[in-house]
Motif scaffolding. Structure first.
Motif, PDB file in Angstrom:
ATOM      1  N   GLY A 205       4.720  -2.746  28.897  1.00  9.71           N
ATOM      2  CA  GLY A 205       4.085  -1.642  29.600  1.00  9.71           C
ATOM      3  C   GLY A 205       4.052  -0.429  28.696  1.00  9.71           C
ATOM      4  N   ALA A 206       4.641   0.687  29.153  1.00  9.79           N
ATOM      5  CA  ALA A 206       4.693   1.900  28.343  1.00  9.79           C
ATOM      6  C   ALA A 206       5.857   1.877  27.366  1.00  9.79           C
ATOM      7  CB  ALA A 206       4.797   3.121  29.253  1.00  9.79           C
ATOM      8  N   ALA A 207       6.803   0.962  27.560  1.00  8.39           N
ATOM      9  CA  ALA A 207       7.989   0.890  26.711  1.00  8.39           C
ATOM     10  C   ALA A 207       7.800  -0.157  25.616  1.00  8.39           C
ATOM     11  CB  ALA A 207       9.210   0.561  27.548  1.00  8.39           C
ATOM     12  N   THR A 208       8.579  -0.011  24.552  1.00  4.81           N
ATOM     13  CA  THR A 208       8.556  -0.986  23.469  1.00  4.81           C
ATOM     14  C   THR A 208       9.981  -1.304  23.043  1.00  4.81           C
ATOM     15  OG1 THR A 208       8.455   0.719  21.754  1.00  4.81           O
ATOM     16  CG2 THR A 208       6.353  -0.118  22.575  1.00  4.81           C
ATOM     17  N   SER A 209      10.147  -2.448  22.408  1.00  4.13           N
ATOM     18  CA  SER A 209      11.440  -2.812  21.842  1.00  4.13           C
ATOM     19  C   SER A 209      11.225  -3.266  20.409  1.00  4.13           C
ATOM     20  CB  SER A 209      12.090  -3.939  22.655  1.00  4.13           C
ATOM     21  OG  SER A 209      11.297  -5.108  22.618  1.00  4.13           O
ATOM     22  N   LEU A 210      12.190  -2.945  19.523  1.00  2.08           N
ATOM     23  CA  LEU A 210      12.086  -3.263  18.108  1.00  2.08           C
ATOM     24  C   LEU A 210      13.137  -4.295  17.724  1.00  2.08           C
ATOM     25  CD1 LEU A 210      11.680   0.345  16.612  1.00  2.08           C
ATOM     26  CD2 LEU A 210       9.886  -1.281  17.231  1.00  2.08           C
TER      27      LEU A 210
ATOM     28  N   HIS B 127       0.834  -1.203   0.000  1.00  2.00           N
ATOM     29  CA  HIS B 127       0.000   0.000   0.000  1.00  2.00           C
ATOM     30  C   HIS B 127       0.869   1.254   0.000  1.00  2.00           C
ATOM     31  CE1 HIS B 127      -3.395   2.635   0.951  1.00  2.00           C
ATOM     32  NE2 HIS B 127      -2.622   3.199   1.860  1.00  2.00           N
ATOM     33  N   VAL B 128       1.921   1.253   0.773  1.00  2.00           N
ATOM     34  CA  VAL B 128       2.772   2.435   0.875  1.00  2.00           C
ATOM     35  C   VAL B 128       3.697   2.562  -0.334  1.00  2.00           C
ATOM     36  CG1 VAL B 128       4.551   3.587   2.236  1.00  2.00           C
ATOM     37  CG2 VAL B 128       2.663   2.439   3.383  1.00  2.00           C
ATOM     38  N   THR B 129       4.306   1.462  -0.754  1.00  2.00           N
ATOM     39  CA  THR B 129       5.268   1.532  -1.860  1.00  2.00           C
ATOM     40  C   THR B 129       4.586   1.885  -3.183  1.00  2.00           C
ATOM     41  OG1 THR B 129       5.094  -0.872  -2.164  1.00  2.00           O
ATOM     42  CG2 THR B 129       6.898  -0.053  -0.793  1.00  2.00           C
ATOM     43  N   GLU B 130       3.317   1.496  -3.355  1.00  2.00           N
ATOM     44  CA  GLU B 130       2.598   1.863  -4.570  1.00  2.00           C
ATOM     45  C   GLU B 130       2.430   3.367  -4.692  1.00  2.00           C
ATOM     46  OE1 GLU B 130      -1.084  -0.181  -4.594  1.00  2.00           O
ATOM     47  OE2 GLU B 130      -0.233  -2.097  -5.231  1.00  2.00           O
ATOM     48  N   ARG B 131       2.500   4.048  -3.569  1.00  2.73           N
ATOM     49  CA  ARG B 131       2.349   5.507  -3.559  1.00  2.73           C
ATOM     50  C   ARG B 131       3.690   6.214  -3.509  1.00  2.73           C
ATOM     51  NH1 ARG B 131      -1.717   2.875  -2.338  1.00  2.73           N
ATOM     52  NH2 ARG B 131      -3.858   3.630  -2.455  1.00  2.73           N
ATOM     53  N   GLY B 132       4.738   5.486  -3.845  1.00  3.83           N
ATOM     54  CA  GLY B 132       6.041   6.107  -3.999  1.00  3.83           C
ATOM     55  C   GLY B 132       6.893   6.145  -2.756  1.00  3.83           C
ATOM     56  N   GLY B 133       6.440   5.559  -1.676  1.00  2.00           N
ATOM     57  CA  GLY B 133       7.222   5.576  -0.445  1.00  2.00           C
ATOM     58  C   GLY B 133       7.904   4.240  -0.194  1.00  2.00           C
ATOM     59  N   SER B 134       8.742   4.216   0.825  1.00  3.48           N
ATOM     60  CA  SER B 134       9.311   2.962   1.308  1.00  3.48           C
ATOM     61  C   SER B 134       8.958   2.877   2.782  1.00  3.48           C
ATOM     62  CB  SER B 134      10.830   2.935   1.113  1.00  3.48           C
ATOM     63  OG  SER B 134      11.429   4.022   1.794  1.00  3.48           O
ATOM     64  N   THR B 135       8.801   1.663   3.273  1.00  7.32           N
ATOM     65  CA  THR B 135       8.251   1.571   4.620  1.00  7.32           C
ATOM     66  C   THR B 135       8.783   0.376   5.387  1.00  7.32           C
ATOM     67  OG1 THR B 135       6.192   1.507   5.887  1.00  7.32           O
ATOM     68  CG2 THR B 135       6.257   0.203   3.894  1.00  7.32           C
ATOM     69  N   ASP B 136       8.844   0.550   6.689  1.00  6.84           N
ATOM     70  CA  ASP B 136       8.997  -0.569   7.607  1.00  6.84           C
ATOM     71  C   ASP B 136       7.600  -0.976   8.056  1.00  6.84           C
ATOM     72  OD1 ASP B 136      11.772  -0.527   7.561  1.00  6.84           O
ATOM     73  OD2 ASP B 136      11.889   0.945   9.180  1.00  6.84           O
ATOM     74  N   VAL B 137       7.380  -2.268   8.175  1.00  8.74           N
ATOM     75  CA  VAL B 137       6.113  -2.755   8.713  1.00  8.74           C
ATOM     76  C   VAL B 137       6.394  -3.366  10.073  1.00  8.74           C
ATOM     77  CG1 VAL B 137       4.125  -4.253   8.379  1.00  8.74           C
ATOM     78  CG2 VAL B 137       5.228  -3.193   6.394  1.00  8.74           C
ATOM     79  N   ARG B 138       5.855  -2.743  11.086  1.00 11.30           N
ATOM     80  CA  ARG B 138       6.023  -3.242  12.440  1.00 11.30           C
ATOM     81  C   ARG B 138       4.842  -4.130  12.814  1.00 11.30           C
ATOM     82  NH1 ARG B 138       8.086   2.160  15.778  1.00 11.30           N
ATOM     83  NH2 ARG B 138       9.898   2.610  14.425  1.00 11.30           N
ATOM     84  N   TYR B 139       5.142  -5.279  13.362  1.00  3.62           N
ATOM     85  CA  TYR B 139       4.112  -6.207  13.810  1.00  3.62           C
ATOM     86  C   TYR B 139       4.185  -6.239  15.331  1.00  3.62           C
ATOM     87  CZ  TYR B 139       0.853 -10.110  13.310  1.00  3.62           C
ATOM     88  OH  TYR B 139      -0.261 -10.907  13.336  1.00  3.62           O
ATOM     89  N   VAL B 140       3.144  -5.683  15.952  1.00  2.00           N
ATOM     90  CA  VAL B 140       3.152  -5.476  17.395  1.00  2.00           C
ATOM     91  C   VAL B 140       2.525  -6.676  18.098  1.00  2.00           C
ATOM     92  CG1 VAL B 140       2.444  -3.957  19.280  1.00  2.00           C
ATOM     93  CG2 VAL B 140       2.966  -2.998  17.025  1.00  2.00           C
ATOM     94  N   VAL B 141       3.267  -7.269  19.030  1.00  2.00           N
ATOM     95  CA  VAL B 141       2.784  -8.410  19.814  1.00  2.00           C
ATOM     96  C   VAL B 141       3.055  -8.144  21.293  1.00  2.00           C
ATOM     97  CG1 VAL B 141       3.008 -10.160  18.009  1.00  2.00           C
ATOM     98  CG2 VAL B 141       4.991  -9.557  19.388  1.00  2.00           C
ATOM     99  N   PRO B 142       2.243  -8.693  22.169  1.00  2.00           N
ATOM    100  CA  PRO B 142       2.444  -8.437  23.608  1.00  2.00           C
ATOM    101  C   PRO B 142       3.617  -9.214  24.191  1.00  2.00           C
ATOM    102  CG  PRO B 142       0.557  -9.873  23.277  1.00  2.00           C
ATOM    103  CD  PRO B 142       0.991  -9.430  21.912  1.00  2.00           C
ATOM    104  N   ASP B 143       3.937 -10.371  23.583  1.00  2.00           N
ATOM    105  CA  ASP B 143       4.985 -11.232  24.120  1.00  2.00           C
ATOM    106  C   ASP B 143       5.907 -11.679  22.983  1.00  2.00           C
ATOM    107  OD1 ASP B 143       3.803 -11.373  26.830  1.00  2.00           O
ATOM    108  OD2 ASP B 143       2.213 -12.488  25.805  1.00  2.00           O
ATOM    109  N   GLU B 144       6.852 -12.516  23.309  1.00  2.00           N
ATOM    110  CA  GLU B 144       7.709 -13.133  22.303  1.00  2.00           C
ATOM    111  C   GLU B 144       6.827 -13.921  21.332  1.00  2.00           C
ATOM    112  OE1 GLU B 144      10.798 -14.651  20.031  1.00  2.00           O
ATOM    113  OE2 GLU B 144      10.801 -13.000  21.495  1.00  2.00           O
ATOM    114  N   PRO B 145       6.901 -13.638  20.015  1.00  7.19           N
ATOM    115  CA  PRO B 145       6.051 -14.375  19.073  1.00  7.19           C
ATOM    116  C   PRO B 145       6.436 -15.848  19.036  1.00  7.19           C
ATOM    117  CG  PRO B 145       7.657 -13.033  17.901  1.00  7.19           C
ATOM    118  CD  PRO B 145       7.752 -12.646  19.348  1.00  7.19           C
ATOM    119  N   PRO B 146       5.466 -16.733  19.038  1.00  6.60           N
ATOM    120  CA  PRO B 146       5.802 -18.159  18.939  1.00  6.60           C
ATOM    121  C   PRO B 146       6.489 -18.464  17.611  1.00  6.60           C
ATOM    122  CG  PRO B 146       3.437 -17.809  18.691  1.00  6.60           C
ATOM    123  CD  PRO B 146       4.018 -16.505  19.111  1.00  6.60           C
ATOM    124  N   ALA B 147       7.130 -19.603  17.533  1.00  2.47           N
ATOM    125  CA  ALA B 147       7.962 -19.942  16.374  1.00  2.47           C
ATOM    126  C   ALA B 147       7.193 -19.869  15.067  1.00  2.47           C
ATOM    127  CB  ALA B 147       8.562 -21.335  16.570  1.00  2.47           C
TER     128      ALA B 147
END
Length: 458
Positions: A90-95, A52-72
């Motif tokens: 909590g209020a903090a996030t890690s990427l 959706h973003v690249t079709e409009r001329g941009g480049s993007t990171d897609v972040r997938y937000v999960v509450p815990d460690e994603p299962p395998a």
């Protein structure tokens, strides 16, 4: 919502770079309870957001937000599609960037997920026979289709119907079929078939057809797609010997740089108008011609296609609706394309008594025509076209109103009722020509039953 395949939860610009955010608040145990759906949902959401973003001329990171460690099982999907895992603390996030996307890995993972989903769906239907399972699931869908607003149920049904169809194709062509990543479907995976005889490759889109089964009801069936695939594999489209025909399509439903096409207007036309594609007509298929496969100049191919179109028989019904004299053209898969038949359109000038015609091809197999009179009449016609287009589901073509003079498309009307096109099923059609009611002798009479049938009133 973890299964909103056609939405981005959040889009923002961070340090000059566009970021798309998709959220999944399920627990690890919930994700692992539906491994196939979780994989397909996650990959579709990441790929669609990036597209959706690249079709409009941009480049993007897609972040997938999960509450815990994603299962395998989920991590594998996110790695294949090149997502960035964002964990909430909590209020903090890690990427955690997972590297670049890998189209081959995504295709292999989708192939495995669809295969396992088909087995699970068949077991839920109480049978090991995949054809019986597909028939039962289609019948359930016709009787009680899931609502689009209920996204988990809707998309699960789409994926299950598509998965069963894919496995039936795989069973028939065990060494020549697999799921691959594609950008030509909302669920960004198609089933690719390679012909052992000719080496040609055919891409099928079972998820598109599955949506039509849900949205359009018993007029559609994935078994039609199976028939079309069998015909295509047995007799691959041949531009040298096949019957060339034109087909109206929307621009973003096809790969313009790969196929033979032309604009409706000599000087070009805006993107909201359909284009004319040249393809090969089969008993139950329509195959678009790739440029490299064409053995003659494209202008010559279109001349042949238009000559073949002129020989196509159609039915014309004249009726009066709300004061508008309408010609309803039907009775053939190519009825909408009769718009391109100059001699035929000349007859409608005469029958409607107008030198300028307003025309529309709202859906496959249907052309609506009226005299281009006062502005309010054009507006009323445009509203009828839009209504029929919206109710056409996967068979919809365009809600645009075109102007025809001396039998040829000469312009268009901006009505404000045009909208973005729907995804089509690519090179395969498996549609039957609509049944045409018998016309009474008097032309300009009100015909409520016919009106309800062709213009969408139930």
């Amino acid at each position: 919502m973890y299964c909103s395949l056609d939405k981005i939860d959040l889009a923002a610009t961070v340090e000059g770079r566009q970021v798309a955010v998709q959220t999944d608040h399920r627990s690890a145990s919930d994700i692992e309870a539906e491994p196939e759906l979780s994989v397909l949902f996650a990959m579709a959401r990441v790929l669609n957001a990036r597209s959706h973003v690249t079709e409009r001329g941009g480049s993007t990171d897609v972040r997938y937000v999960v509450p815990d460690e994603p299962p395998a099982v989920l991590r594998e999907a996110l790695v294949a599609t090149g997502a960035v895992v964002e964990r909430m603390h909590g209020a903090a996030t890690s990427l955690e960037p997972l590297g670049p996307p890998n189209e081959d890995a995504a295709g292999m993972l989708a192939d495995r997920a669809f295969r396992e989903l088909a087995r699970r769906a068949a077991a839920r239907m109480g049978t090991r026979d995949l054809a019986i399972a597909l028939r039962m699931l289609e019948d359930q869908t016709f009787a009680a289709p899931p609502e689009r607003a209920d996204e988990p149920a809707y998309w699960q049904r789409v994926l299950e119907l598509a998965a069963l169809t894919g496995e039936l194709l795989r069973a028939k062509y065990p060494a020549h079929g697999r799921w691959v990543q594609t950008d030509r479907a909302l669920v960004p995976f198609g089933f690719q078939l390679s012909s052992p005889a000719s080496g040609s490759v055919t891409m099928l889109f079972p998820t598109n057809r599955a949506q039509r089964v849900i949205d359009d009801g018993a007029d559609e069936s994935l078994f039609k797609l199976l028939v079309a695939a069998e015909e295509t594999m047995a007799r691959p489209p041949d531009a040298a010997t096949g019957r060339l025909m034109p087909s109206l399509r929307m621009r973003d439903a096809v790969e313009l740089d790969e196929i033979v096409w032309q604009s409706l207007l000599p000087e070009g036309a805006p993107s909201e108008l359909p284009i004319v594609v040249c393809g090969i007509d089969g008993e139950s298929t329509f195959g678009m011609i790739r440029r490299e496969a064409l053995d003659r100049p494209s202008a010559e191919a279109f001349d042949i296609a238009l000559a073949n179109l002129a020989e196509e028989d159609v039915e014309v019904e004249l009726m009066t609706v709300g004061g508008l004299a309408l010609a309803v053209v039907s009775g053939s898969f190519y009825a909408a394309e009769k718009l391109l038949d100059r001699a035929f359109m000349q007859t409608l000038h005469d029958r409607l008594g107008s030198e300028l015609l307003a025309c529309a091809a709202p859906t496959r197999g249907l052309l609506l025509v009226t005299g281009a009179g006062e502005a309010y009449e054009i507006s009323r016609f445009a509203a009828l076209v839009r209504m029929r287009h919206d109710e056409a589901g996967g068979r919809a073509i365009s809600a645009s109103v075109l102007l025809v003079s001396a039998g040829e498309v000469a312009g268009f009307v901006r009505t404000g009722l045009e909208r973005s096109p729907r995804a089509d099923t690519g090179p395969i059609r498996a549609d039957t020509s609509p049944e045409t009611p018998t016309a009474p002798d008097d032309d300009h009479v009100k015909k409520p039953a016919l009106w309800r049938r062709w213009l969408g009133r139930k």
